[in-house]
Design a protein around this motif. Structure first.
Motif, PDB file in Angstrom:
ATOM      1  N   MET A 172       0.896  -1.022   0.032  1.00 16.00           N
ATOM      2  CA  MET A 172      -0.068  -0.020   0.038  1.00 16.00           C
ATOM      3  C   MET A 172       0.847   1.151  -0.097  1.00 16.00           C
ATOM      4  SD  MET A 172      -3.205  -0.592  -0.343  1.00 16.00           S
ATOM      5  CE  MET A 172      -3.822   0.955   0.036  1.00 16.00           C
ATOM      6  N   LYS A 173       2.031   1.269   0.526  1.00 22.17           N
ATOM      7  CA  LYS A 173       2.851   2.419   0.825  1.00 22.17           C
ATOM      8  C   LYS A 173       3.431   2.529  -0.518  1.00 22.17           C
ATOM      9  CE  LYS A 173       4.121   3.125   5.474  1.00 22.17           C
ATOM     10  NZ  LYS A 173       5.574   3.572   6.472  1.00 22.17           N
ATOM     11  N   GLU A 174       3.707   1.226  -1.350  1.00 18.88           N
ATOM     12  CA  GLU A 174       4.362   1.454  -2.587  1.00 18.88           C
ATOM     13  C   GLU A 174       3.363   2.129  -3.569  1.00 18.88           C
ATOM     14  OE1 GLU A 174       5.790  -2.156  -3.822  1.00 18.88           O
ATOM     15  OE2 GLU A 174       7.506  -2.340  -2.449  1.00 18.88           O
ATOM     16  N   LEU A 175       2.115   1.674  -3.357  1.00 14.47           N
ATOM     17  CA  LEU A 175       1.228   2.331  -4.483  1.00 14.47           C
ATOM     18  C   LEU A 175       0.926   3.495  -3.907  1.00 14.47           C
ATOM     19  CD1 LEU A 175      -1.436  -0.422  -4.273  1.00 14.47           C
ATOM     20  CD2 LEU A 175      -0.183  -0.061  -6.136  1.00 14.47           C
ATOM     21  N   ALA A 176       0.879   3.877  -2.800  1.00 17.86           N
ATOM     22  CA  ALA A 176       0.692   5.266  -2.094  1.00 17.86           C
ATOM     23  C   ALA A 176       1.625   6.346  -2.833  1.00 17.86           C
ATOM     24  CB  ALA A 176       0.518   5.396  -0.549  1.00 17.86           C
ATOM     25  N   THR A 177       2.986   5.898  -2.692  1.00 17.24           N
ATOM     26  CA  THR A 177       4.007   6.606  -3.512  1.00 17.24           C
ATOM     27  C   THR A 177       3.888   6.963  -4.881  1.00 17.24           C
ATOM     28  OG1 THR A 177       5.588   5.704  -1.494  1.00 17.24           O
ATOM     29  CG2 THR A 177       6.746   6.714  -3.739  1.00 17.24           C
ATOM     30  N   THR A 178       3.673   5.859  -5.678  1.00 15.66           N
ATOM     31  CA  THR A 178       3.188   5.988  -6.980  1.00 15.66           C
ATOM     32  C   THR A 178       2.001   7.079  -7.037  1.00 15.66           C
ATOM     33  OG1 THR A 178       4.102   3.756  -7.447  1.00 15.66           O
ATOM     34  CG2 THR A 178       2.601   4.927  -9.241  1.00 15.66           C
ATOM     35  N   GLU A 179       1.053   6.849  -6.380  1.00 16.54           N
ATOM     36  CA  GLU A 179      -0.177   7.901  -6.871  1.00 16.54           C
ATOM     37  C   GLU A 179       0.338   9.315  -6.134  1.00 16.54           C
ATOM     38  OE1 GLU A 179      -4.239   8.139  -7.568  1.00 16.54           O
ATOM     39  OE2 GLU A 179      -2.652   6.516  -7.698  1.00 16.54           O
ATOM     40  N   LYS A 180       1.001   9.432  -5.108  1.00 13.20           N
ATOM     41  CA  LYS A 180       1.500  10.804  -4.989  1.00 13.20           C
ATOM     42  C   LYS A 180       2.096  11.612  -6.031  1.00 13.20           C
ATOM     43  CE  LYS A 180       4.583  13.456  -1.745  1.00 13.20           C
ATOM     44  NZ  LYS A 180       5.342  13.304  -0.458  1.00 13.20           N
ATOM     45  N   TYR A 181       3.029  10.770  -6.849  1.00 12.84           N
ATOM     46  CA  TYR A 181       3.893  11.381  -7.909  1.00 12.84           C
ATOM     47  C   TYR A 181       2.671  11.780  -8.864  1.00 12.84           C
ATOM     48  CZ  TYR A 181       8.145  10.549  -5.887  1.00 12.84           C
ATOM     49  OH  TYR A 181       9.421  10.534  -5.191  1.00 12.84           O
ATOM     50  N   LYS A 182       1.909  10.808  -9.303  1.00 12.23           N
ATOM     51  CA  LYS A 182       0.536  11.090 -10.110  1.00 12.23           C
ATOM     52  C   LYS A 182      -0.130  12.539  -9.680  1.00 12.23           C
ATOM     53  CE  LYS A 182      -0.100   6.502 -11.986  1.00 12.23           C
ATOM     54  NZ  LYS A 182      -1.241   5.512 -12.222  1.00 12.23           N
ATOM     55  N   ILE A 183      -0.404  12.427  -8.413  1.00 12.23           N
ATOM     56  CA  ILE A 183      -1.373  13.602  -8.084  1.00 12.23           C
ATOM     57  C   ILE A 183      -0.723  14.834  -8.218  1.00 12.23           C
ATOM     58  CG2 ILE A 183      -2.300  14.720  -6.158  1.00 12.23           C
ATOM     59  CD1 ILE A 183      -2.771  11.628  -4.877  1.00 12.23           C
ATOM     60  N   LEU A 184       0.713  14.722  -7.803  1.00 11.16           N
ATOM     61  CA  LEU A 184       1.534  16.148  -8.158  1.00 11.16           C
ATOM     62  C   LEU A 184       1.552  16.526  -9.611  1.00 11.16           C
ATOM     63  CD1 LEU A 184       4.473  15.402  -5.606  1.00 11.16           C
ATOM     64  CD2 LEU A 184       2.529  17.253  -5.393  1.00 11.16           C
ATOM     65  N   GLU A 185       1.463  15.617 -10.309  1.00  8.15           N
ATOM     66  CA  GLU A 185       1.661  15.723 -11.889  1.00  8.15           C
ATOM     67  C   GLU A 185       0.494  16.398 -12.371  1.00  8.15           C
ATOM     68  OE1 GLU A 185       2.599  12.240 -13.888  1.00  8.15           O
ATOM     69  OE2 GLU A 185       5.034  12.180 -13.100  1.00  8.15           O
ATOM     70  N   ASN A 186      -0.646  15.621 -11.900  1.00  3.94           N
ATOM     71  CA  ASN A 186      -1.916  15.910 -12.211  1.00  3.94           C
ATOM     72  C   ASN A 186      -2.352  17.582 -11.822  1.00  3.94           C
ATOM     73  OD1 ASN A 186      -2.553  13.388 -13.290  1.00  3.94           O
ATOM     74  ND2 ASN A 186      -3.624  12.814 -11.312  1.00  3.94           N
ATOM     75  N   LEU A 187      -1.881  17.982 -10.359  1.00  2.00           N
ATOM     76  CA  LEU A 187      -2.056  19.149 -10.075  1.00  2.00           C
ATOM     77  C   LEU A 187      -1.360  20.207 -10.935  1.00  2.00           C
ATOM     78  CD1 LEU A 187      -1.585  18.810  -6.168  1.00  2.00           C
ATOM     79  CD2 LEU A 187      -3.718  19.487  -7.226  1.00  2.00           C
ATOM     80  N   SER A 188      -0.240  19.823 -11.508  1.00  2.00           N
ATOM     81  CA  SER A 188       0.403  20.791 -12.158  1.00  2.00           C
ATOM     82  C   SER A 188      -0.072  20.806 -13.723  1.00  2.00           C
ATOM     83  CB  SER A 188       2.002  20.270 -12.693  1.00  2.00           C
ATOM     84  OG  SER A 188       2.827  20.899 -13.500  1.00  2.00           O
TER      85      SER A 188
END
Length: 359
Positions: free
Chosen positions: A78-94
């Motif tokens: 779940m932490k690995e998935l969350a880390t991947t998701e975090k980078y996606k979210i930051l890219e999405n925000l940009s």
């Protein structure tokens, strides 16, 4: 532009959108076609801005949730998935910030329309008719793959569930190609009915079976926000190809989106991670389609004809083998070359459906 300044401008656009939403349903506005067209054009532009604004706020909430998982969850995966998701979210925000700026300050919109999509998800499922329906799923699959080949499109099987004797109970495809794939394939969504004598029929009677086809535009992460906390993940052993690997590892993945109760399975890859990524992609498309159908029902001014709504409960086409005829019930058109149609020559019917929609 600073984020606070951008949010302020987005909030102003949202207020304007709500005001126009009330205006365009007024009888005096509807009767004035010139004014109505101007307001409708403004409405559609503002709707995109408001959509981005709402998505922006959702992404910020998701970022907080992901950070919470990273700081408190002990599950390594779940932490690995969350880390991947975090980078996606930051890219999405940009990405949202750039798109918002473009819509707010540019007079020209370059955003891709839905019909221009180059990638779609196609789902085929057996309906009434038992084994005969499963066989017809395989026949329609062959018809589409031959059409894809003629069109120069590539496809890949994401998920497949075999039928009892032959054919498929369900099969999901990922199609990629030139611009406008969805604009062509969207007309295939609905119930496809077949009338023919099954090979297992000893008395030569014509049977009627049906399958459902769903064509979903493949969407980007930015278009559909999925929170990890809303997903239930189950793993199981694949029933597909894969040799000894199938029996040793639980590589197949089942994802359930708790709020919408939409469930997706993927077992075609040997890697659980790859199956997870494909399942997430299909899940996004299904949620997007679900929200789109709700929106079409609520906003009557944006509703098109039944041809393009993609309603999977509507009988759209009948394939009559004894009469060598395929009939599309939406436009009351029959083609008396069923063999050619089943060999992928379906563009003529699609062109007629496009013409009908444009009218």
């Amino acid at each position: 532009m600073k984020k606070t300044s951008l949010i302020q401008k987005l909030e102003i656009s949202k207020k304007e959108f709500l005001e126009i939403s009330k205006l365009i349903i007024q009888p005096n506005i509807i009767s004035d076609q010139k004014k109505y067209r101007i307001l409708l054009k403004k409405y559609m532009t503002l709707e995109k801005i408001v959509f981005l604004y709402e998505e922006y706020k959702k992404q910020l909430v998701s970022l907080k949730e992901v950070v919470f998982i990273l700081e408190n969850d002990s599950d390594t995966e779940m932490k690995e998935l969350a880390t991947t998701e975090k980078y996606k979210i930051l890219e999405n925000l940009s990405s949202i910030e750039k798109k918002s700026y473009h819509l707010l300050f540019s007079s020209k919109e370059e955003d891709e329309t839905e019909d221009d999509r180059k990638t779609v998800i196609v789902e085929l499922r057996s309906g009434t008719g038992g084994d005969e329906a499963c066989i017809f799923v395989e026949d329609i699959l062959r018809m589409y793959t031959m059409y894809f080949k003629k069109s120069g499109w590539k496809y890949k099987i994401i998920h497949a569930q075999k039928g009892g004797i032959k054919g498929y109970k369900e099969i999901i495809l990922d199609i990629n190609g030139e611009k406008g794939i969805y604009g062509n394939l969207k007309f295939e969504s609905g119930v496809h009915r077949v009338q023919r004598i099954p090979k297992t029929e000893s008395q030569g009677r014509v049977h009627t079976s049906a399958i459902t086809v769903a064509v979903l535009p493949k969407v980007k992460d930015i278009e559909v926000n999925i929170n990890l906390s809303d997903i239930k993940k189950d793993t199981f052993r694949s029933s597909g190809s894969g040799g000894q690997h199938v029996n040793k590892t639980e590589s197949a993945v089942r994802l359930t989106h708790i709020p919408s109760k939409i469930t997706v399975e993927c077992q075609e890859e040997r890697s659980q991670h790859k199956n997870f990524e494909k399942a997430i992609s299909v899940l996004r498309s299904r949620i997007y389609q679900n929200e789109k159908e709700k929106r079409l029902k609520k906003i009557s001014i944006k509703r098109k004809s039944l041809v393009s709504t993609g309603d999977r409960s509507i009988k759209i086409r009948t394939y009559n083998y004894p009469k060598n005829r395929v009939t599309d019930h939406r436009i009351h058109k029959s083609i008396y070359n069923l063999a050619g149609f089943m060999n992928g020559n379906i563009q003529e019917m699609i062109n007629l459906l496009k013409l009908f929609e444009n009218k």
